[in-house]
Design a protein around this motif. Structure first.
Motif, PDB file in Angstrom:
ATOM      1  N   SER A 246      51.194  27.136  34.852  1.00  0.00           N
ATOM      2  CA  SER A 246      50.840  28.195  35.517  1.00  0.00           C
ATOM      3  C   SER A 246      52.221  28.562  35.814  1.00  0.00           C
ATOM      4  CB  SER A 246      50.249  27.317  37.152  1.00  0.00           C
ATOM      5  OG  SER A 246      51.157  26.179  36.545  1.00  0.00           O
ATOM      6  N   TRP A 269      50.648  29.977  44.658  1.00  0.00           N
ATOM      7  CA  TRP A 269      50.752  28.412  43.681  1.00  0.00           C
ATOM      8  C   TRP A 269      49.352  28.031  44.418  1.00  0.00           C
ATOM      9  CZ3 TRP A 269      55.019  24.587  43.805  1.00  0.00           C
ATOM     10  CH2 TRP A 269      55.279  23.872  45.271  1.00  0.00           C
ATOM     11  N   ASP A 270      48.542  27.070  43.124  1.00  0.00           N
ATOM     12  CA  ASP A 270      47.338  25.931  44.110  1.00  0.00           C
ATOM     13  C   ASP A 270      47.891  24.714  43.734  1.00  0.00           C
ATOM     14  OD1 ASP A 270      48.135  24.747  41.501  1.00  0.00           O
ATOM     15  OD2 ASP A 270      45.903  26.500  40.172  1.00  0.00           O
TER      16      ASP A 270
END
Ligand code: GUN
Ligand code: ZN
Length: 427
Positions: A246, A269-270
């Motif tokens: 990422s 984002w995650d």
């Protein structure tokens, strides 16, 4: 030893404030001469202990910790209020051209003086700030902060690609300059150095690697950058670093995630990114006025609380629209209500205030040093005048609880509410 008598606001636990209507704050120099808090609490309980000390009495005023701004740009003081279609055109059309002016030491010194005065007028006593890529801009800001005895952390911006002439630096020289600035300034008086890659798209892998090596040498040195602020920026970063899991992972891959590393924005984002923040002890600087102004997006408070990584509030001047912590706290509340999480979250006024004082200090690795008025903390504080405007006077007079009082100040407050900012001095 000096004793101050006024209402007193401080924090006793995470996001938990206490308020003494008639409070006492005792401040005295430590062995090195630095003014520190010796005692804080109710006047009635503590006054006998300090019967010999001179007292400054401020009836009707509130003593509170100085605010901590976790992320802003001193060279963008004059960029505030430059609208653009998102982050990347804003950088290219306003910010980069303006920052080029900081090649001049005289210009940088003039802006540094104004910037620090403006922080103090707004009650900000600790800041983690970007300079520009010019070492002279770092010298200017440290010099002025040292003169005012402010606790300030800054660093030379690293940007050796995708940057205009006059701002773009040379990979090798940028690391030599960073190392020299760390030697010269880090830990001097109340100053700290932050290794400062602008963001992954404007640094080559070699520059990021060099920055990570410098960061590994001294864990007391800070790291600051930007991440996941804007969707176009995220796509660009991922295209430049296709092997990374990422955008955030680019920083981890180059040794730039650890305690005392602070990333601004953290929007797109995650869950794996949030877990990486927690595991590495990295902190997020939440910048709601900036994210609203540039249309960047909304910080997900519920997901952040669940993941358990550190974060605090920041103005992000000059994409941010105000130096005032009151404006930032109010915008943070609005983002919690209307942001990513549905149904909205109601951040309490004590949570908001904590995120801009003791919580921000904890995220910076400065817990017990600044951001609170507990014994041992450096003696920075603000004096609030709840009668500063007719509406503030009228509304705060009707507050029936601490939360109501804090809300009135968060919603109606600005620099007028800050009557004085007192900076801990050393003999
Ligand atoms: N990303 C890279 N540089 C900047 C900057 O100066 N401001 C903001 N808001 N984001 C950035
Ligand atoms: Zn920023």
């Amino acid at each position: 030893m000096h004793v101050y008598r006024a209402a007193l606001l401080r924090f006793t636990a995470e996001a938990q404030a206490t308020y003494d209507e008639d409070g006492l704050l005792a401040i005295a120099p430590d062995a090195t001469g630095r003014q520190r808090v010796v005692a804080a609490g109710a006047w009635r309980a503590l006054a006998p202990r300090f019967a010999q000390a001179p007292v400054t009495h401020w009836p009707g005023r509130i003593l509170a910790p100085g605010f901590v701004d976790m992320h802003l740009h001193f060279p963008q003081t004059d960029v505030i209020g430059s609208p653009a279609d998102g982050l990347l055109p804003w950088l290219e059309n306003y910010t980069y051209p303006h920052e080029q002016r900081f090649a001049s030491p005289a210009y940088a010194a003039e802006v540094a003086r104004f910037f620090i005065e403006e922080l103090l007028r707004n009650g900000v006593t600790t800041a983690l700030a970007f300079a520009t890529s010019h070492p002279a801009s770092v010298e200017a800001l440290f010099t002025e902060a040292q003169r005012r005895q402010l606790r300030l952390i800054t660093g030379k911006v690293l940007q050796d690609r995708h940057s205009p002439e006059g701002l773009r630096d040379d990979t090798e020289q940028s690391l030599i300059d960073t190392e020299a600035l760390i030697q010269r300034w880090h830990g001097v008086d109340r100053l700290g150095y932050a290794i400062t890659p602008r963001f992954a798209p404007t640094s080559t892998p070699a520059q990021l690697r060099g920055a990570g090596l410098l960061a590994a040498r001294d864990p007391s040195v800070w790291i600051q950058s930007h991440v996941a602020e804007n969707r176009d920026e995220v796509r660009w970063a991922q295209a430049l670093f296709p092997a990374a899991r990422s955008y955030l992972a680019v920083y981890a891959d180059h040794g730039l995630m650890r305690e005392r590393a602070v990333y601004a924005h953290c929007l797109h984002w995650d869950g794996a990114d949030r877990a990486l923040m927690r595991e590495t002890g990295t902190a997020a600087a939440v910048s709601p006025t900036s994210n609203l102004f540039l249309g960047s997006g909304f910080f997900d408070y519920a997901a952040a609380q669940q993941a358990g990584f550190r974060y605090g509030l920041a103005s992000d001047v000059g994409a941010g629209t105000s130096f005032s912590p009151f404006h930032t706290m109010l915008a943070a509340y609005a983002v919690g209500r209307e942001g990513q999480t549905k149904p909205g979250l109601s951040l309490s006024p004590q949570q908001l205030w904590w995120q801009h004082t003791a919580g921000a200090a904890q995220a910076l690795g400065l817990e017990g040093v600044v951001g609170n008025l507990a014994p041992g903390c450096e003696g920075d504080f603000v004096l609030l005048n709840p009668q500063a405007t007719p509406l503030l006077a009228r509304r705060t007079a009707q507050a029936r609880s601490l939360d109501e009082l804090l809300w009135a100040m968060i919603v109606l407050g600005d620099d007028r509410l800050i009557e004085q900012t007192v900076i801990s001095q050393a003999k």
